[in-house]
Design an enzyme around this catalytic site. Sequence first.
Site, PDB file in Angstrom:
ATOM      1  N   CYS A 134      28.441  39.009  39.033  1.00 25.15           N
ATOM      2  CA  CYS A 134      28.824  40.076  39.982  1.00 25.15           C
ATOM      3  C   CYS A 134      30.330  40.071  40.197  1.00 25.15           C
ATOM      4  O   CYS A 134      30.963  41.132  40.289  1.00 25.15           O
ATOM      5  CB  CYS A 134      28.104  39.890  41.314  1.00 25.15           C
ATOM      6  SG  CYS A 134      26.318  39.733  41.141  1.00 25.15           S
TER       7      CYS A 134
ATOM      8  N   ASN B 227      32.520  39.369  38.107  1.00 24.51           N
ATOM      9  CA  ASN B 227      33.150  40.054  36.962  1.00 24.51           C
ATOM     10  C   ASN B 227      33.309  41.543  37.248  1.00 24.51           C
ATOM     11  O   ASN B 227      34.332  42.145  36.929  1.00 24.51           O
ATOM     12  CB  ASN B 227      32.283  39.907  35.699  1.00 24.51           C
ATOM     13  CG  ASN B 227      32.301  38.499  35.146  1.00 24.51           C
ATOM     14  OD1 ASN B 227      33.203  37.722  35.430  1.00 24.51           O
ATOM     15  ND2 ASN B 227      31.293  38.179  34.343  1.00 24.51           N
TER      16      ASN B 227
ATOM     17  N   GLU C 219      38.144  37.115  45.025  1.00 22.51           N
ATOM     18  CA  GLU C 219      37.608  37.302  43.657  1.00 22.51           C
ATOM     19  C   GLU C 219      38.412  36.504  42.631  1.00 22.51           C
ATOM     20  O   GLU C 219      38.575  36.922  41.483  1.00 22.51           O
ATOM     21  CB  GLU C 219      37.606  38.772  43.234  1.00 22.51           C
ATOM     22  CG  GLU C 219      37.144  39.765  44.270  1.00 22.51           C
ATOM     23  CD  GLU C 219      35.711  39.562  44.703  1.00 22.51           C
ATOM     24  OE1 GLU C 219      35.004  38.768  44.048  1.00 22.51           O
ATOM     25  OE2 GLU C 219      35.303  40.170  45.698  1.00 22.51           O
TER      26      GLU C 219
END
Length: 387
Positions: free
Chosen positions: A241, A243, A366
């Site tokens: 996810c 990514n 992230e």
Amino acid sequence: MTDFANDYLDIDTLLTAEEIELRSNVRGFVDERIRPHIGEWFEAAHFPRELAKEMGRLGLLGMHLKGYGCAGRSAVEYGLAALELEAGDSGIRTFVSVQGSLAMSAIHKHGSPEQKRTWLPGMAAGELIGCFGLTEPTAGSDPAGLVTRAVRDGSGWVLNGAKRWIGLASIADVAVIWAGTDEGIRGFVVPTGTPGFTAIPITGKLSMRASIQCDITLQDVRLPADAVLPEVTGLKGPFACLNEARYGIMWGAMGAARDAYQTVLAYAQHRTQFDQPIAAFQLTQHKLVDMVLEIQKGTLVALQTGRLKDAGKLRPEQISFGKLNNVRTAIEICRNARTILGGNGITLDYSPLRHANNLESVRTYEGTDEVHTLIMGRAITGIPAFA
Ligand code: TGC
């Protein structure tokens, strides 16, 4: 004829008519619904929840997913939308990323048919909000260190632990929570009304103020057996996810940079000092040209990454290239743009410093610059250097 100020290398000629149409629809939405209010929202630390349904109607939520009410658009189209949204504000693009790339994509990739039917159509419409809980107070760059636990209890599960920096959690209807189990790390679909689930917004942020990030506490949260995402065990579940979100970020960052650049180009052409527009000064032109160079290069990086993704050939290590390069570059562009504005640049009347501050969060979530540097370092040398 080439529009040197806005598309120096004619990158638009690499886009299809459908891609350009989608981009202009999102740009129109940002101009009408975000740009006029974003300064107030940022100052008041307000996330405009009512925009979720509008973005759902535009097909922006889970837009790259297929079925279950999702728009099924291409990776490049998703990227172009992210760029336009972040030209408005990183907080708005973050909403679309958390909803579509993290929460919806976790259910879409790893969920049961029943979980998909229950949650995805409402989330695609913006009627239901989702969040994604991986990071913890003591596990950020190293999610393998998470301490949230799910233990079996009869046929169901009981969750205990804490999550931090979780976007949208206090307004979410559903949370995808990653927790350690005897079988390894598993994902759980947790309706946020479940007793024991609490989410408190983090205050005092100097960045991403038109967005919500929360602390989540999970205290004896009892879930049925079918709350677990059945299709994945281990960290590759959440990483798949991440990514998706990291991919959208590399496009979005170029949107913030473009908006900062366009803002100061217009300002420099009209603001006079020493009896001439400041755009006539060599030092100002140098700054503007550096911005154009980096925005065009970063956009090409995002576009090539998107074409690889649409061809099914994109490797996670290649996503790190774009996330690292484009966010780092965008921060520099926004900060340099602020200098052209002089003192006016420190107010919310102009976007560059707001974008620069937002991008400090974007460079951190992230995968930090350091994490993506080491992912690339491992790809180049074959040697992991994370610890
Ligand atoms: P390692 O432990 O070796 O790998 C575990 C398994 O995962 C696989 N894998 C991936 N799979 C798909 N895509 C990727 N990008 C993957 N990276 C790793 C790997 O193959 C392995 O699979 P298997 O089958 O062998 O079990 O992990 P690693 O050494 O590869 O990774 C180390 C490192 C530092 C790169 C990784 O831990 C990392 O990326 N850390 C950064 C974490 C991060 O980005 N956190 C942000 C979380 S976002 C969030 O919680 C909220 S912010 C969003 C919001 O709500 O606003």
